[in-house]
Design a protein around this motif. Structure first.
Motif, short mmCIF file in Angstrom:
data_model
loop_
_atom_site.label_atom_id
_atom_site.label_comp_id
_atom_site.label_asym_id
_atom_site.label_seq_id
_atom_site.Cartn_x
_atom_site.Cartn_y
_atom_site.Cartn_z
N LYS A 78 0.83 -1.22 0.00
CA LYS A 78 0.00 0.00 0.00
C LYS A 78 0.85 1.26 0.00
CE LYS A 78 -2.98 -3.12 0.15
NZ LYS A 78 -2.74 -4.01 -0.98
N HIS A 128 -6.98 -6.39 -5.55
CA HIS A 128 -6.65 -7.70 -5.01
C HIS A 128 -7.34 -7.86 -3.66
CE1 HIS A 128 -4.23 -11.19 -5.76
NE2 HIS A 128 -3.59 -11.13 -4.62
N PHE A 129 -7.03 -8.95 -2.95
CA PHE A 129 -7.75 -9.24 -1.69
C PHE A 129 -7.79 -8.04 -0.74
CE2 PHE A 129 -5.72 -13.54 -2.53
CZ PHE A 129 -6.83 -14.01 -3.20
N TYR A 130 -6.62 -7.45 -0.49
CA TYR A 130 -6.54 -6.40 0.52
C TYR A 130 -6.33 -5.02 -0.09
CZ TYR A 130 -5.84 -10.58 3.31
OH TYR A 130 -5.98 -11.83 3.87
N GLY A 131 -6.82 -4.81 -1.29
CA GLY A 131 -6.68 -3.50 -1.93
C GLY A 131 -5.78 -3.57 -3.13
N PHE A 174 -2.84 -4.01 -5.54
CA PHE A 174 -1.70 -4.92 -5.39
C PHE A 174 -0.91 -4.93 -6.69
CE2 PHE A 174 0.01 -9.15 -6.29
CZ PHE A 174 0.77 -9.39 -5.16
N GLU A 178 5.64 -7.30 -5.93
CA GLU A 178 5.76 -8.65 -5.36
C GLU A 178 6.99 -9.36 -5.94
OE1 GLU A 178 4.22 -10.17 -3.09
OE2 GLU A 178 4.65 -12.29 -3.43
#
Lengths: 184, 254
Positions: free
Chosen positions: A26, A44-47, A49, A54
């Motif tokens: 983030k 993505h899952f948590y915002g 991405f 990665e």
């Protein structure tokens, strides 16, 4: 600035140690948005991405520039999910690379550091949950490219599979205003 | 959250370790890719260019869909015109005269943090890789007394993320439905994955070439020679590139 350099500068600015992959993603997201860097993010899952961030993280680990440690916090809830957090530290070789980068690209490194300062002043206190909600909110507002009510943002978040309350959106909006990412 | 049925667990475990990382698969992939490059750039096969050089048009997609692996293989093995370098490589594949892995080294083991960074960056630079392949071809030819054409030397870099880490899928894990009430994490269910070192995030540089060995002793001797000399070739190439781009290593080393 490339994704692998950005990861190192973010880690350095955090004092050489950062707790959690979500926080790193983030923070990188906001830096990329503010500076207009060519690094892509997707929902993505948590915002937002970035696979590039990665991948840069994996590369830095494999080259020995970053060390990763997994912290387990036991099992939670009916689902039996194990809570696990990944902490990252800059190694001495990572420090060497940073000195090299600061030598080669002083202005770019400084711009990223100023940007991280701006986020800290706006309320980034290393709370990955708050920063994640702020990132989700900004991602939605930017995607729509129009002013939206708190309810509209909440509803669009649900569409993307993100559960956030109107109160959380309001708090995120304060952060985004402070960071001058949305109009006051 | 990506979720698979328990019955599919073994397929996920085996696919990564026995397919993607398999030496022969890496070599044959590199030979196929090199054959296509040679076919387009040196042999100037128009049909191959039309098939693989994407130009963003509907016509390209329509043409692409008319081809399959068998048709490409037949077209290269039995060309309508004069046989070129791509055909030569495809016949080597068909006759299982595969390149050998003459060099493999984890990039983390190269000396100097900045040099490693430069190497990783330059491995994405086609001109650097091509120059490295030429130098290695010269070395192999002179050292072992055989003619190794530069276009038969393939320098490749591969990043293997730990399968255990991949099973976590970036910010979340792959879940397994095992007939129980609640799904469980893949790495918790899989005995195989539990034993895999999560730190196994390796980035390799490898070299494939048509080197022949007469027995195991000779193979080991040649591999040892390649290991030391190719490391030197790569290190020198990185130092030269680093000096060219950033100035003398001594001046920037911190």
């Amino acid at each position: 600035m490339t994704a692998d350099h950005l990861v190192l500068v973010i880690l350095d600015h955090a004092g050489g140690h950062l707790s959690g992959k979500t926080l790193l993603q983030k923070r990188a997201y906001f830096v990329v948005e503010i500076l207009g860097l060519n690094i892509r993010f997707k929902a993505h899952f948590y915002g937002p991405f970035s696979p590039e961030i990665e991948s840069a993280l994996a590369q830095s680990k494999s080259l020995g520039f970053i060390q990763e440690n997994a912290q387990s916090f036991g099992v939670t809830g009916d689902e039996g999910f194990e809570l696990r957090r990944y902490d990252f530290s800059l190694t001495s070789q990572g420090g060497e690379i940073l000195s090299f980068l600061k030598n080669q690209q002083p202005e770019e490194c400084q711009r990223v550091e100023e940007c991280l300062e701006r986020l800290a002043t706006a309320g980034d206190f290393s709370d990955y949950v708050s920063l994640s909600i702020a990132a989700k909110t900004y991602f939605i507002v930017k995607q729509r490219n129009a002013s939206m009510t708190l309810e509209e943002i909440k509803s669009h978040a649900e569409y993307l599979g993100w559960k956030i309350s109107a109160g959380e959106v309001s708090k995120a909006a304060d952060f985004l205003r402070n960071a001058k990412l949305i109009a006051a | 959250v990506p979720t698979i049925h328990f019955k599919g667990k073994t397929a996920v475990e085996k696919h990564e370790t026995q397919v993607y990382r398999h030496k022969v698969r890496l070599i044959t992939d590199s030979m196929i890719t090199r054959a296509f490059e040679l076919g387009i750039e040196i042999d100037e096969l128009g049909w191959l260019r039309e098939l693989f050089v994407y130009d963003g048009t509907e016509k390209f997609i329509a043409n692409y869909l008319r081809w399959d692996d068998a048709r490409v293989t037949t077209a290269l093995l039995h060309p309508l015109g004069k046989a070129g370098l791509a055909t030569e490589l495809f016949w080597k594949l068909k006759n299982r005269q595969l390149f050998k892995r003459v060099y493999s080294k984890q990039i983390a083991y190269f000396e100097g943090a900045v040099s490693k960074l430069v190497l990783v960056k330059e491995l994405r630079n086609a001109a650097f890789v091509q120059s490295l392949e030429e130098k290695i071809a010269d070395f192999l030819s002179s050292e072992f007394g055989v003619v190794v054409p530069k276009h038969h030397v393939v320098v490749g870099s591969f990043a293997f993320r730990s399968v255990k880490e991949q099973s976590r899928d970036s910010e979340g894990s792959i879940m397994i439905l095992a007939g129980e009430k609640n799904p469980r994490k893949f790495e918790d269910v899989s005995t195989l994955f539990r034993s895999i070192n999560e730190k196994e995030n390796d980035q390799f540089i490898e070299v494939y070439a048509p080197l022949m060995y007469d027995g195991e002793v000779e193979r080991r001797k040649k591999r040892d020679k390649c290991d030391s000399d190719i490391t030197n070739i790569i290190t020198n190439a990185v130092d030269t590139q680093r000096e060219f781009e950033y100035g003398s290593p001594q001046h920037v080393r911190t």
